[in-house]
Write a protein that holds these residues in place. Sequence first.
Motif, short mmCIF file in Angstrom:
data_model
loop_
_atom_site.label_atom_id
_atom_site.label_comp_id
_atom_site.label_asym_id
_atom_site.label_seq_id
_atom_site.Cartn_x
_atom_site.Cartn_y
_atom_site.Cartn_z
N VAL A 246 0.98 -1.31 -0.09
CA VAL A 246 -0.11 -0.03 -0.17
C VAL A 246 0.80 1.18 0.02
N TRP A 247 0.91 2.42 -1.04
CA TRP A 247 1.39 3.61 -1.02
C TRP A 247 0.26 4.54 -0.69
N ASN A 248 1.18 5.74 -0.14
CA ASN A 248 -0.26 6.70 0.54
C ASN A 248 0.10 7.40 -0.92
N GLY A 249 -0.93 8.38 -0.68
CA GLY A 249 -1.60 9.32 -2.33
C GLY A 249 -1.04 9.71 -2.70
N GLU A 250 1.47 10.19 -2.39
CA GLU A 250 1.52 11.64 -3.02
C GLU A 250 2.87 10.14 -4.16
N GLN A 251 2.99 9.12 -3.13
CA GLN A 251 3.53 8.09 -3.82
C GLN A 251 2.60 7.40 -5.08
N ALA A 252 1.26 7.35 -4.56
CA ALA A 252 0.66 6.34 -5.89
C ALA A 252 0.49 7.66 -6.87
N VAL A 253 0.58 8.78 -6.91
CA VAL A 253 1.08 9.61 -8.01
C VAL A 253 1.62 9.31 -8.81
N GLN A 254 3.41 9.63 -8.29
CA GLN A 254 4.67 9.51 -8.50
C GLN A 254 4.67 7.81 -9.31
N LEU A 255 4.21 7.14 -8.90
CA LEU A 255 4.17 5.65 -9.88
C LEU A 255 2.75 5.28 -10.63
N GLY A 256 1.99 6.67 -10.70
CA GLY A 256 1.23 6.40 -11.64
C GLY A 256 -0.16 5.26 -11.41
N LEU A 257 -0.15 5.38 -10.15
CA LEU A 257 -1.16 3.91 -9.80
C LEU A 257 -2.78 5.15 -9.64
N ALA A 258 -2.04 6.86 -9.70
CA ALA A 258 -3.04 8.05 -9.59
C ALA A 258 -2.67 8.94 -10.38
N ASP A 259 -3.30 9.97 -10.80
CA ASP A 259 -3.22 10.70 -11.57
C ASP A 259 -3.22 12.46 -11.05
N GLY A 260 -3.51 12.31 -10.07
CA GLY A 260 -3.52 13.78 -9.62
C GLY A 260 -4.04 14.30 -7.58
N PHE A 261 -3.91 15.04 -8.12
CA PHE A 261 -4.68 15.56 -6.18
C PHE A 261 -6.46 15.96 -6.57
N GLY A 262 -7.28 15.61 -5.50
CA GLY A 262 -8.63 16.33 -5.96
C GLY A 262 -9.28 16.22 -5.26
N THR A 263 -10.80 16.34 -4.96
CA THR A 263 -11.74 16.28 -4.20
C THR A 263 -13.37 16.16 -4.81
N VAL A 264 -13.78 15.70 -4.46
CA VAL A 264 -15.37 15.76 -4.80
C VAL A 264 -15.56 16.94 -5.58
N ASP A 265 -15.00 18.22 -4.53
CA ASP A 265 -16.04 19.20 -5.33
C ASP A 265 -15.06 19.82 -6.03
N SER A 266 -13.87 19.74 -5.75
CA SER A 266 -12.74 20.27 -6.86
C SER A 266 -13.33 20.16 -8.29
N VAL A 267 -13.54 18.79 -8.57
CA VAL A 267 -13.45 17.79 -9.88
C VAL A 267 -15.07 19.28 -9.80
N ALA A 268 -15.99 18.39 -9.26
CA ALA A 268 -17.16 19.18 -9.91
C ALA A 268 -17.16 20.67 -10.35
N ARG A 269 -16.10 21.31 -9.50
CA ARG A 269 -16.18 22.56 -9.35
C ARG A 269 -15.82 23.40 -10.97
N ASP A 270 -14.39 22.37 -10.51
CA ASP A 270 -12.94 22.60 -11.28
C ASP A 270 -12.58 21.96 -12.93
N ILE A 271 -12.66 20.95 -12.84
CA ILE A 271 -12.69 19.72 -13.96
C ILE A 271 -14.85 20.26 -14.71
N LEU A 272 -15.25 19.79 -14.33
CA LEU A 272 -16.99 19.84 -15.02
C LEU A 272 -17.48 21.08 -15.56
N LYS A 273 -17.00 22.05 -14.60
CA LYS A 273 -17.66 22.85 -14.69
C LYS A 273 -19.08 22.74 -13.80
N ALA A 274 -19.71 22.10 -13.03
CA ALA A 274 -21.19 21.67 -12.28
C ALA A 274 -21.05 22.40 -10.83
N PRO A 275 -20.47 23.36 -10.27
CA PRO A 275 -20.86 23.14 -9.06
C PRO A 275 -21.93 21.96 -8.23
#
Length: 313
Positions: A246-275
């Motif tokens: 098991v890795w922490n989130g920061e390590q997971a991003v470095q290994l390509g297991l994850a793509d970046g950092f975010g929350t439900v609100d940040s994705v809805a607001r900043d990426i999908l533009k549907a808050p």
Amino acid sequence: MEPKENWERQALEHLLLENLKETRKARRWKTIFRLVLLVLVVSIIAQVFDLHIPGRGMHIEKHTALISLDGMISPTTTANAVDVNAALDAAFENTNSVGVILRINSPGGSPVQAGMINDEIRRLRTLYPQKPFYVVVEDICASGGYYVAVAGDKILVDKASLIGSIGVVMEGFGFTGLMDKLGISRRLITAGSNKGMLDPFSKENPKQVEMVQSMLDQIHQQFIAVVKAGRGTRLKENAELFSGRVWNGEQAVQLGLADGFGTVDSVARDILKAPDVLDYTLKENFAERVAKKFGAEMGTSMGQALMKDANLK
């Protein structure tokens, strides 16, 4: 006498008219009161029984659809494939949802249930290619949870989230040493040489252990194949990537297991533009919880009654 009769008639008509107005007013207020009472009763019932319809509030023209996957993935928990897939279907099908977020807080569970959810996500992504699908990890997304997550377009985490555990485990106990000390012998009769495989009260059979290990290795390879199919070239070379670590989130991003950092609100607001976020998650209502509790208590009571009956004989 005619003027007096006219006056009396006019007075009587006036009284009747006023009485009619009061009656109509009383009926109007009575109707309003009944409607308010009905709304109040329905609201109370909805709160008490936790009535939930996926995508409640779908009249909103533009929104982000949210489904939560919480706890152990199992056919007997709320994190089961049937309910999660039903919520995913509703979220993707709704033309008013501009994107879908799957929020995961799960340590894993059944590979079968996780596989069914992964398959459904991939089917829906093919069916609705223009609708983005993000996975947001909060505290933990391990084992079966990560099996589900890799079906997403992107996986976003917190730097302290726990990610990975790409492995398979089967656990149990062996009591043969203790039984030998206590002078207890196991009497196990089976039809089929492997029917009592991994019985905790019998000595390990090397051949059976090898069979189980082979089965786990095969499931592990299936898991690895699903991860590679979902993550592709984003995965970095690492000898321990599929070791069950098991890795922490920061390590997971470095290994390509994850793509970046975010929350439900940040994705809805900043990426999908549907808050505006609408929760499509199917939830166990009050009646179901009562039924389960009643069933468990009934079973306990019956067991106690049978024990008492046996003691009396």
